[in-house]
Scaffold this active site. Structure first.
Site, PDB file in Angstrom:
ATOM      1  N   GLU A   1       0.375   8.457  14.912  1.00  6.88           N
ATOM      2  CA  GLU A   1       0.137   8.004  16.305  1.00  6.88           C
ATOM      3  C   GLU A   1       1.228   8.026  17.111  1.00  6.88           C
ATOM      4  OE1 GLU A   1      -1.613   6.129  13.857  1.00  6.88           O
ATOM      5  OE2 GLU A   1      -3.600   6.546  14.257  1.00  6.88           O
TER       6      GLU A   1
ATOM      7  N   HIS B   1     -10.669  -2.629  14.408  1.00  6.11           N
ATOM      8  CA  HIS B   1     -11.402  -1.433  15.102  1.00  6.11           C
ATOM      9  C   HIS B   1     -12.369  -1.964  16.283  1.00  6.11           C
ATOM     10  CE1 HIS B   1      -9.904   0.105  11.129  1.00  6.11           C
ATOM     11  NE2 HIS B   1      -9.896   1.242  11.708  1.00  6.11           N
TER      12      HIS B   1
END
Lengths: 441, 324, 342
Positions: free
Chosen positions: C79, C148
């Protein structure tokens, strides 16, 4: 097709009239506008014109009858047409009551029972921020407001309700005394409404010139009409000690309007009253929610020389007759009653004051308001209403004004002179009503 | 050797740039001590051969990312020195109008994507600039300068991997000056030579002498050629040394005087000067003239910056967004 | 203003987003996509210009077929690396659209977003821009548990230099994403995973919806509800119940939190005098708290009742279904809160 002749409404306060005499008989041919009967009210006696051309088929209310405003008094039909009794009854019977209005959803704040507002140990009343602000604006004492908010909290709806319950919808005359000591005569009427309407008459006029229009609007709008300084029932102080320019007049009107803690208003100005309304919109935009300008001054420069000649003359009946002849397209409206009322307002220093107003406004033979450069700064909805045949201020001024107010609307009334609010009262009332309601959408 | 020696003109230009950096940093240190420079400054003196040796191969179309110790990279990439001085002082005439300061000097038109206050942050940015060049196929390359400390950040590893798999035209230049702040690389870095970390990403890892202009210049030329020809990234580790502390005011107790003087004896500017004179490429007089000219120009820049206006306070609220 | 009627089609929010990406990529070759498995199957011999997944949720499905792997870039799970590369690419002339698979992963790349992309224009004195969109998935509702399922748009709204866009239906998703890609600033674009499959009418064509303009999803006079993302739907459900009780709520979807359509909210509160903010994000220093503070400041005299916030609790998102269910503000809880203040 039959036309119903109805009892006219001549003023805001008129509720019924007495038929003095019928001027034509049943079966006579009449043309629209022909005077067909005489009616007397508490304040006046005048003739009534035929609303349509044809044959006066049936007189429903004979001489001597007292009839409510808008009640049927006769039927006019086209030549050769005939009606059965049943048809006549159907036409003249009172309109069936409008179906009950659909149940309105409860307004917020009314779901709970009214109760005394909660106070804390120190006596502080539990009122919301909005309620406190509105109470201050409307001059409502929180101690006199019942609460519907959770836990006994006063809400803004509660304050509004308390204020509304104090509004008297029936016409009420009053006199405001300004800081200068001058007095301003005014008329309040109508129920509470979101956008109150303020009427400002023109040079030589008075608030009575609005009575027909106000009558048409009385069911749905809160209204105030003022007599300008030097006019009607307001103070007619000497020109030497009074500012009779539009600036001075507008300042007096503004002071009158701010004494009542009213919401921003729709200003309806006629002729010189239009100049006053524009001046208020420039100097006091917070007082103004919109402008209705009827055959208004301050949008162009030319002005009728005949008007100036008449204003330069002496007071009295002949001058009043001359002015009214100039104002109206339909000369039948130049009635003795109107002439007498106008001449009456010339007395007690009125004429000198009105001449001072004219001198300040029209020095050098043209309009001198100095407002042109400021019109562009006015950010309010504008409706222009104009008589097609205005001989005092030309229709071209209205057209030109649309370039200054590009979102403005112009309603031109055919076959009408300088005073549509009298000559076409119903059309003017309808136009104002629609305009004001459109602002809520 | 794939890159031939630079010609005289380029060498004199490189010498000038290195003198400009040194003069700039000496003056910045002095003026910081005198209270003219707010905040903090990290001086590049001693490492000039790295920035100039690399940037000698670049044009304005190539991008670099830099570090908190970024003045040298800016000057080597052609950022206006006059504006840099004003920026150090926070003046409105600064290259960033006083909104960036020492640690954020940038000039995108010159291909300078900014000094950077975050250790290791420039490596992914350089990958992005290289991605632009690759997608546009314009032959441009990007260079990320960073230190030995940054080689321990995750961004170093992520950027090297990403550049390797995408064969991005990027050159990673690690300026290993031996210390991350006050912590020696010998303690903090798991490998003796950071260049060895290139092996983990299957790209070339090259060690050069960061105090020697020619050593840097030669390796950089090869890496830039490799990048421009689509063969992907290279990691160059330049062993170098900062003559000052981590920041101005650093007591530098973690280094010995002996160590500092050992490196100062190998001053890269002196080295290039000697080479130019020994090879009859310039006389001492000519080089003295360059030194003098640079000194005078920089003195003028400081005078101008001192006289320049502060930014208007309203400017504090601008340039947050293009539109909002 | 003349409203131009446009043809519409019924589609899911996922397909509306896909259509916006396709339009944007067709109109500007500088628009590229990058992210983890946004195509999937990179370098697999039988998938040269064909995707394996088209994004973990299928938002980028079939785009690689049209635009190729040079513009639809599968990244490693890296990321900081690819978000940073997207910032660098944006600063040097491209208009990347990066996909951060779940917003919860911002911890891996936040420096590149808020310290680099969001600040560079300011630090450089206006001499650079960062036309980057980072699309990311938010929201509880599928038992994806604490790492999440977060919302976290409040974190980004807090940061200057970032615009935050949070659509609540397919039409808004398409129009807002087009505007976000055409915008010259860094835009965080939050897609609620529970809304991907929700269908609605979506206008044809390539018209964007301006950033900073809210939308009144339901008109009413009694209470203003400002609802964000999926909470718009929850509030619409609550509104039906309340209407049966004579309470008409007005539901404002701000659509973007930075910039925020303060005028729309204040105008509504001027009418209703009551405000409830419904926000699935955690409550402290949140969008809900920010809007409440704004109205308390600029609209104090408009209020007839305390401003109420209906939010998730100050906890991570729980996994177990009954626990997750109480975590997300429900229509019942919204209705109950509205009743408290009328």
């Amino acid at each position: 097709m039959a036309t119903i002749v109805k009892m006219p409404k001549w003023g805001l306060t008129m509720t019924q009239g007495t038929i003095v005499d019928w001027l034509v008989e049943e079966g006579a041919e009449v043309s629209e506008g022909d005077m067909i009967l005489t009616v007397e009210t508490e304040k006046a006696v005048d003739d009534v014109g035929a609303p349509a051309s044809g044959v006066l088929y049936k007189i429903v209310a004979p001489a001597g009858s007292e009839i409510d405003v808008s009640g049927p008094i006769a039927l006019i039909v086209e030549s050769g047409e005939s009606l059965s009794d049943a048809e006549i009854d159907a036409l003249i019977k009172p309109e069936s009551a409008a179906p009950a209005e659909a149940a309105m959803p409860a307004e917020a704040g009314t779901r709970r029972e009214r109760q005394s507002a909660r106070r804390d140990a120190g006596g502080r009343i539990n009122a919301s921020p909005a309620a406190k602000k509105l109470a201050a604006a409307l001059g409502v004492e929180l101690t006199e407001v019942e609460a519907t908010g959770p836990g006994g909290r006063i809400t803004s709806d509660d304050v509004q309700r308390a204020a509304d319950e104090n509004v008297d919808p029936s016409p009420t005359e009053g006199v405001a005394t300004l800081a200068s000591g001058r007095t301003v005569h005014y008329l309040d009427a109508g129920p509470k409404s979101n956008r109150p309407i303020v009427f400002i008459h023109g040079l030589g006029g008075s608030l009575s010139s609005w009575q027909l229009v106000m009558g048409g609007l009385a069911s749905g709008h809160r209204m105030t009409a003022v007599d300008l300084p030097g006019h009607g029932g307001s103070a007619k102080s000497a020109p030497a000690e009074t500012d009779y320019s539009v600036t001075g007049i507008a300042a007096d009107v503004a002071e009158t309007l701010t004494t009542g803690n009213r919401k921003p208003s729709i200003l309806v100005g006629h002729s010189l009253g239009g100049a006053v309304a524009l001046k208020l919109a420039v100097d006091h935009p917070d007082l103004v929610a919109g402008l209705v300008l009827i055959d208004s001054a301050a949008l162009g420069s030319s002005i009728s020389q005949e008007l100036l000649d008449l204003m330069g003359g002496s007071s009295g009946v002949e001058t009043a007759r001359g002015l009214l002849s100039l104002f109206f397209q339909d000369q039948k409206l130049v009635t003795d009653r109107g002439i007498e009322e106008m001449a009456g307002f010339h007395e007690d220093g009125g004429w000198a004051a009105q001449q001072a107003v004219a001198n300040a406004a029209f020095s050098g033979g043209s309009q001198q308001f100095g407002l042109f450069s400021e019109l562009g700064s006015i950010d309010k909805p504008v409706l222009l209403i104009w008589g097609e045949h205005d001989r005092v201020i030309p229709l071209s001024d209205a057209v030109a004004a649309l370039t200054v107010f590009p979102d403005g609307l112009l309603k031109v009334l055919p076959d009408t002179g300088h005073v549509p609010q009298v000559e076409r009262a119903e059309a003017v009332a309808t136009a104002i009503d629609r305009f004001v309601r459109s602002l809520d959408r | 050797m794939t890159t031939s020696l630079p010609d005289r003109e380029r060498l004199l230009d490189a010498y000038t740039r290195m003198v400009e950096i040194r003069t700039f940093e000496d003056a910045a240190g002095k003026n910081f001590a005198d209270g003219l420079v707010p905040g903090f400054v990290h001086l590049y003196a001693g490492e000039e051969a790295v920035a100039v040796g690399i940037c000698s191969h670049l044009t304005d179309d190539d991008f670099i990312t830099s570090t908190h110790r970024g003045h040298g990279h800016c000057i080597a990439k052609g950022v206006d020195i006059h504006g840099m001085v004003a920026e150090l002082m926070g003046k409105s005439t600064g290259v960033c109008h006083g909104k960036g300061g020492s640690m954020h000097i940038a000039d995108v038109d010159k291909g300078m994507l900014g000094a950077n206050g975050i250790v290791g942050a420039g490596l992914p940015l350089a990958c992005g600039a290289a991605l632009t060049a690759k997608i546009r196929g314009n032959g441009a390359v990007s260079v990320s300068f960073f230190g030995d400390g940054a080689s321990n950040q995750g961004t170093f590893h992520e950027a090297l991997n990403l550049a390797a798999i995408w064969k991005l035209p990027v050159i990673f230049v690690c300026e290993n000056n031996g210390y991350a702040e006050a912590t020696p690389a010998s303690y903090a870095v798991s490998v003796g030579d950071i260049a060895n970390r290139a092996a983990a990403y299957d790209i070339p890892g090259i060690i050069v002498d960061g105090l020697d202009f020619f050593s840097v210049y030669e390796a950089a030329g090869a890496a830039v050629d490799r990048a421009r020809s689509g063969q992907g990234p290279t990691l160059i580790e330049a062993k170098t040394y900062r003559f000052y502390g981590h920041f101005q005011g650093d007591t530098i107790t973690y280094r010995t005087d002996e160590e500092v003087s050992r490196y100062r004896d190998r001053d890269p500017i002196t080295g290039l000067r000697t080479f130019l004179v020994d090879h009859d490429l310039a006389t001492s007089g000519e080089l003295d003239a360059i030194d003098k000219k640079v000194n005078e120009a920089l003195a003028r820049s400081w005078d101008d910056a001192k006289a320049a206006p502060w930014p208007a306070v309203e400017d504090a609220l601008t340039n947050v967004y293009v539109s909002y | 203003m003349v409203a131009v009627a446009r043809e519409t089609r019924t589609m899911s929010m996922k397909d509306a987003l896909n259509e916006a990406l396709r339009i944007a990529m067709r109109e500007d070759p500088n628009v590229i996509l990058l992210g983890e498995d946004i195509a999937g199957g990179a370098d697999v011999d039988h998938l040269i210009n064909e995707d394996a997944w088209g994004g973990p949720m299928g938002v980028t499905k079939n785009l690689v077929q049209e635009f190729g792997r040079n513009r639809v870039l599968d990244t490693p799970i890296t990321e900081a690396g690819f978000i940073g590369a997207a910032v660098g690419a944006a600063a040097t002339g491209l208009r990347p659209v990066a996909e951060l698979m779940y917003v919860d992963f911002f911890g891996c790349c936040m420096d590149q977003i808020f310290d680099q992309g969001a600040k560079l224009r300011y630090m450089f004195g206006g001499k650079a821009k960062c036309p980057l969109v980072i699309r990311t998935q938010i929201g509880a509702g599928v038992n994806a548990a604490a790492q999440h399922s977060g919302c976290h748009y409040s974190v980004f709204t807090h940061m200057p230099g970032i615009k935050t866009v949070i659509p609540s239906n397919p039409a808004d998703a398409k129009g807002l994403l087009l505007s976000a890609i055409r915008d010259d600033d860094l835009v965080m674009f939050f897609e609620n995973k529970v809304l991907y499959g929700v269908r609605g009418e979506v206008p044809d064509g390539d018209e964007g919806i301006p950033l900073g303009k809210g939308d009144i999803k339901r008109a009413g006079d009694d209470v203003t509800i400002v609802a964000i993302s999926r909470m718009v739907n929850q509030s619409l459900t609550a509104a039906k119940t309340l209407s049966g009780e004579g309470i008409e709520v007005e539901i404002i979807d701000p659509r973007t939190l930075s910039p925020l359509d303060e005028d729309m909210i204040l105008s509504s509160v001027e009418k209703t005098h009551r405000l409830v903010i419904v926000d699935e994000d955690n409550p402290r220093c949140s969008a809900a708290a920010d809007i409440a503070a704004m109205v308390a400041d600029k609209g104090f005299d408009l209020l007839d009742a305390p401003i109420k916030m209906v939010t998730a609790p100050h906890t991570p998102v729980p996994f177990s279904p009954p626990l997750e269910q109480v975590y997300v503000p429900s229509p019942e809880k919204i209705a109950e809160t509205v009743r408290e203040i009328v």
